[in-house]
Design a protein around this motif. Structure first.
Motif, mmCIF file in Angstrom:
data_model
loop_
_atom_site.group_PDB
_atom_site.id
_atom_site.type_symbol
_atom_site.label_atom_id
_atom_site.label_comp_id
_atom_site.label_asym_id
_atom_site.label_seq_id
_atom_site.Cartn_x
_atom_site.Cartn_y
_atom_site.Cartn_z
ATOM 1 N N HIS A 162 0.834 -0.927 -0.077
ATOM 2 C CA HIS A 162 0.230 -0.371 -0.209
ATOM 3 C C HIS A 162 0.630 1.361 -0.711
ATOM 4 O O HIS A 162 1.437 1.679 0.876
ATOM 5 N N TRP A 163 0.307 1.904 -0.652
ATOM 6 C CA TRP A 163 1.723 3.061 -0.873
ATOM 7 C C TRP A 163 0.575 4.811 -1.447
ATOM 8 O O TRP A 163 0.024 4.358 -2.768
ATOM 9 N N PHE A 164 0.329 5.385 -0.290
ATOM 10 C CA PHE A 164 -0.615 6.818 -0.483
ATOM 11 C C PHE A 164 0.567 8.306 -0.667
ATOM 12 O O PHE A 164 1.514 7.967 -0.316
ATOM 13 N N PHE A 165 0.210 8.953 -0.850
ATOM 14 C CA PHE A 165 0.150 10.281 -1.119
ATOM 15 C C PHE A 165 -0.698 11.032 -1.307
ATOM 16 O O PHE A 165 -1.941 10.958 -1.785
ATOM 17 N N SER A 166 -1.102 12.345 -0.219
ATOM 18 C CA SER A 166 -1.850 13.455 -0.597
ATOM 19 C C SER A 166 -0.471 14.920 -1.272
ATOM 20 O O SER A 166 0.041 15.258 -0.903
ATOM 21 N N THR A 167 -1.961 15.505 -2.254
ATOM 22 C CA THR A 167 -1.374 17.420 -1.759
ATOM 23 C C THR A 167 -2.760 17.714 -1.364
ATOM 24 O O THR A 167 -2.437 18.836 -1.999
ATOM 25 N N HIS A 196 2.358 4.919 3.354
ATOM 26 C CA HIS A 196 2.738 3.158 3.335
ATOM 27 C C HIS A 196 2.325 2.640 4.156
ATOM 28 O O HIS A 196 2.627 3.300 5.243
ATOM 29 N N VAL A 197 0.810 1.721 4.560
ATOM 30 C CA VAL A 197 0.987 0.504 5.418
ATOM 31 C C VAL A 197 1.784 -0.428 5.232
ATOM 32 O O VAL A 197 2.594 -1.043 4.693
ATOM 33 N N LEU A 203 -0.833 3.347 8.836
ATOM 34 C CA LEU A 203 -0.185 4.233 8.079
ATOM 35 C C LEU A 203 1.285 5.107 8.768
ATOM 36 O O LEU A 203 0.768 5.968 9.319
ATOM 37 N N ILE A 204 2.344 4.781 8.072
ATOM 38 C CA ILE A 204 3.591 5.184 8.632
ATOM 39 C C ILE A 204 4.056 6.499 6.992
ATOM 40 O O ILE A 204 3.931 5.902 5.984
ATOM 41 N N PRO A 205 4.005 8.313 7.733
ATOM 42 C CA PRO A 205 4.934 8.618 6.328
ATOM 43 C C PRO A 205 6.205 7.804 6.301
ATOM 44 O O PRO A 205 6.830 7.771 6.721
ATOM 45 N N ARG A 206 7.010 8.238 5.068
ATOM 46 C CA ARG A 206 8.106 7.425 5.012
ATOM 47 C C ARG A 206 9.077 8.013 4.225
ATOM 48 O O ARG A 206 10.280 9.237 4.414
ATOM 49 N N GLN A 207 7.858 10.121 2.595
ATOM 50 C CA GLN A 207 9.032 10.373 2.520
ATOM 51 C C GLN A 207 8.266 11.848 1.975
ATOM 52 O O GLN A 207 7.086 12.025 2.231
ATOM 53 N N LYS A 208 8.732 13.053 2.474
ATOM 54 C CA LYS A 208 8.317 14.740 1.877
ATOM 55 C C LYS A 208 8.370 14.752 0.303
ATOM 56 O O LYS A 208 10.288 14.979 -0.339
#
Length: 293
Positions: A162-167, A196-197, A203-208
């Motif tokens: 699972h990979w997510f991003f938000s704008t 990602h999960v 749900l964990i932040p991985r990169q900016k």
């Protein structure tokens, strides 16, 4: 084919038609919009477009999980028909639904001692959870027993990436995942966090990542790194989004260009009202089978 029910929660974020076509049963979560209660029923009661517009306009949202009494009533309907049940819950890393389902199971197992009731913690969310359900439906349709499908789910669920991003950081700030200061700076710098999960279903932040264009590239790079067989990946790929269809389509287009052996086109779904209450509009999530989390 063995007579058992394959079931999940509405938070698997597939369409009603998809659930019906795959013969997957589901039970609905609940949410409130400015204090008014609704069922998370895949956009039937309130369209997802109207829901996300309300959030954009400042409406307050609150979600509630399915309680044990609701699960008991839901499960008993199948047990009365003489059917066994394999129910997969939303990740225990983001919801207490697993506990409610297990409480209902314990109550009903005494009443229906000859029936099998299996509860699986998906460790997944949104259409990643849906992708897991789709694979379990494949196994059922191939003639696997409820025990075999249950064992496969437990052995393989952490291979679902699972990979997510938000704008849009507005709702990450509101929910406390991002501080107001960091959110202000991130918005000014056009930061799109990549998350990602993890193996515990959290749900964990991985990169900016700066700019939407770069985060779209970054999320597809993660698929190249982690998918089964790399760019030779031959499985299904699902995307879900919250009121940002164009961004989802941009990710899908890039995935399809980089992974020529996909099983069909990338399937794009909407993020439903439960998950969407926490992400807000502007989130894109990418799901595929790959390395164990």
């Amino acid at each position: 084919m063995e007579n058992f029910v394959l079931s999940c929660c509405s938070t698997a974020d597939l369409s009603k038609e998809h659930f019906i076509n795959r013969k997957i049963e589901y039970i609905c979560f609940h949410y409130e919009l400015d204090g008014k209660p609704y069922r998370d029923d895949l956009g039937e009661t309130m369209s997802l477009e109207a829901f996300y517009q309300a959030m954009t306009n400042g409406a307050e949202t609150k979600t509630s999980q399915i309680n044990a009494a609701e699960f008991e009533e839901y499960f008993e309907g199948f047990l009365q028909q003489g059917k066994d049940i394999l129910h997969v819950t939303l990740s225990s890393g983001i919801s207490g639904t697993l506990n409610s389902a297990n409480l209902a199971k314990d109550m009903l197992q005494e009443k229906y001692p000859d029936r099998k009731i299996y509860i699986v913690d998906s460790l997944s969310a949104s259409s990643g959870y849906g992708l897991l359900m789709d694979r379990l439906a494949d196994l059922r349709d191939a003639g696997k027993s409820i025990d075999e499908v249950y064992e496969w789910a437990e052995a393989n669920k952490r291979n679902l990436q699972h990979w997510f991003f938000s704008t849009d950081l507005t709702f990450f700030i509101k929910g406390g995942r991002v501080t107001k200061t960091a959110g202000f700076v991130g918005t000014m710098l056009n930061i799109c966090p990549l998350l990602h999960v993890d193996r515990e279903g959290k749900l964990i932040p991985r990169q900016k990542v700066r700019t939407k264009k770069k985060v779209i590239e970054a999320i597809v790079k993660k698929m190249e790194e982690l998918a089964e067989d790399g760019t030779e990946y031959g499985g299904k790929c699902y995307i879900s989004h919250s009121a940002c269809r164009e961004d989802a389509e941009a990710v899908a287009k890039l995935v399809e260009s980089r992974f020529p052996n996909l099983d069909g086109k990338v399937l794009i779904n909407d993020i439903g009202t439960t998950i969407g209450s926490h992400t807000g509009p502007g989130t894109v999530a990418l799901f595929f089978w790959g390395a164990e989390r």
